[in-house]
Design a protein around this motif. Sequence first.
Motif, short mmCIF file in Angstrom:
data_model
loop_
_atom_site.label_atom_id
_atom_site.label_comp_id
_atom_site.label_asym_id
_atom_site.label_seq_id
_atom_site.Cartn_x
_atom_site.Cartn_y
_atom_site.Cartn_z
N GLU A 146 0.83 -1.21 0.00
CA GLU A 146 0.00 0.00 0.00
C GLU A 146 0.86 1.26 0.00
O GLU A 146 0.61 2.21 -0.75
CB GLU A 146 -0.93 0.00 1.22
CG GLU A 146 -2.02 -1.05 1.18
CD GLU A 146 -1.55 -2.42 1.65
OE1 GLU A 146 -2.32 -3.39 1.51
OE2 GLU A 146 -0.41 -2.52 2.15
N ILE A 147 1.89 1.27 0.83
CA ILE A 147 2.79 2.42 0.88
C ILE A 147 3.54 2.56 -0.44
O ILE A 147 3.69 3.67 -0.97
CB ILE A 147 3.77 2.30 2.06
CG1 ILE A 147 3.01 2.47 3.39
CG2 ILE A 147 4.89 3.32 1.95
CD1 ILE A 147 3.87 2.30 4.61
N TYR A 148 3.98 1.44 -0.98
CA TYR A 148 4.70 1.48 -2.26
C TYR A 148 3.80 2.06 -3.36
O TYR A 148 4.25 2.87 -4.18
CB TYR A 148 5.16 0.08 -2.64
CG TYR A 148 5.82 0.00 -4.00
CD1 TYR A 148 7.13 0.45 -4.18
CD2 TYR A 148 5.13 -0.49 -5.10
CE1 TYR A 148 7.74 0.40 -5.43
CE2 TYR A 148 5.72 -0.55 -6.35
CZ TYR A 148 7.03 -0.10 -6.51
OH TYR A 148 7.61 -0.14 -7.75
N ALA A 149 2.54 1.65 -3.38
CA ALA A 149 1.61 2.14 -4.40
C ALA A 149 1.42 3.64 -4.28
O ALA A 149 1.40 4.36 -5.29
CB ALA A 149 0.27 1.42 -4.28
N LEU A 150 1.27 4.13 -3.06
CA LEU A 150 1.07 5.57 -2.87
C LEU A 150 2.35 6.35 -3.19
O LEU A 150 2.29 7.44 -3.78
CB LEU A 150 0.63 5.86 -1.43
CG LEU A 150 -0.79 5.40 -1.07
CD1 LEU A 150 -1.08 5.68 0.40
CD2 LEU A 150 -1.84 6.08 -1.95
N GLN A 151 3.50 5.81 -2.83
CA GLN A 151 4.76 6.49 -3.15
C GLN A 151 4.97 6.56 -4.66
O GLN A 151 5.41 7.58 -5.19
CB GLN A 151 5.92 5.76 -2.48
CG GLN A 151 5.97 5.93 -0.97
CD GLN A 151 7.05 5.08 -0.33
OE1 GLN A 151 7.47 4.06 -0.88
NE2 GLN A 151 7.52 5.49 0.85
#
Length: 268
Positions: free
Chosen positions: A214-219
């Motif tokens: 999830e964090i990777y997708a937002l970054q």
Amino acid sequence: MRSWMGWWCNGKKRGEQQMEDISRILNNWEFNAEDICVRKIVGQDGREKLQVRVDLGMLQMNLDGRPDGTRPHGKESLLHHFRRKARKHQAETEDPLQLTEEDCDVLGQESLQYYHRYVCLLRLGDYDRVITDTLHNLAIFDLVTESSTTDEEKMLFEQYRPYVTMINTRAQGELRLLEEDYDGALKIIDEGITNIEEMLDEYEEFESPEDSEEIYALQTWREEITRSRPITLKQRLAQQLQEAIAEEKYERAATLRDRLEGLEKKRF
């Protein structure tokens, strides 16, 4: 027994109305395994609905309220029902409501319905409704966390909080981008990343923030916005000024600096 088997083989029981074959609809709407095949229609009741083409047929959901169109216990949703029940219980006993395993099961089923709908709404770009539905599911998670009697039940819901938060963040950010508010979108993304990081740090059972999809997708989305956003005249002049200084083109640098100062004066 033979009579019962005869009704079953004919596809209906005695007195039951013949069901409508939806083959015509399916034949005119090809399934695509590479995409979410979803569309909005107006139902026979005059209300908008979502239809989703799946490999074995089609799903239909109400666009507002519970996706299945029901009103459990006369309320808009089970979340509304249990919230009211919790308030009443606490007012009468001064103790918090304790959800049973069955309560958690039906709340989980409701959250799954909302999940199916908000994924489709995101595909259609109906971001306001995505926000509404993701907040609904996050509120279910809150209720279970506050009222469930076992940690196991809580984790069954909490494990999905980072994902739902990511989708909520995406929808809020998309609304800002529609208004060309790039700074606002980036701020929302940063807040979403921070919220997910805090969630992951709270539970040992969760993966580390460094491994979070999830964090990777937002970054990744943040980088795309930063890279593709249109720059203002002031930003372009500032970039050109830095390039001129780096290349020791001081006359050009002086000209660019004067133009930047002129823009600043126009603001006041």
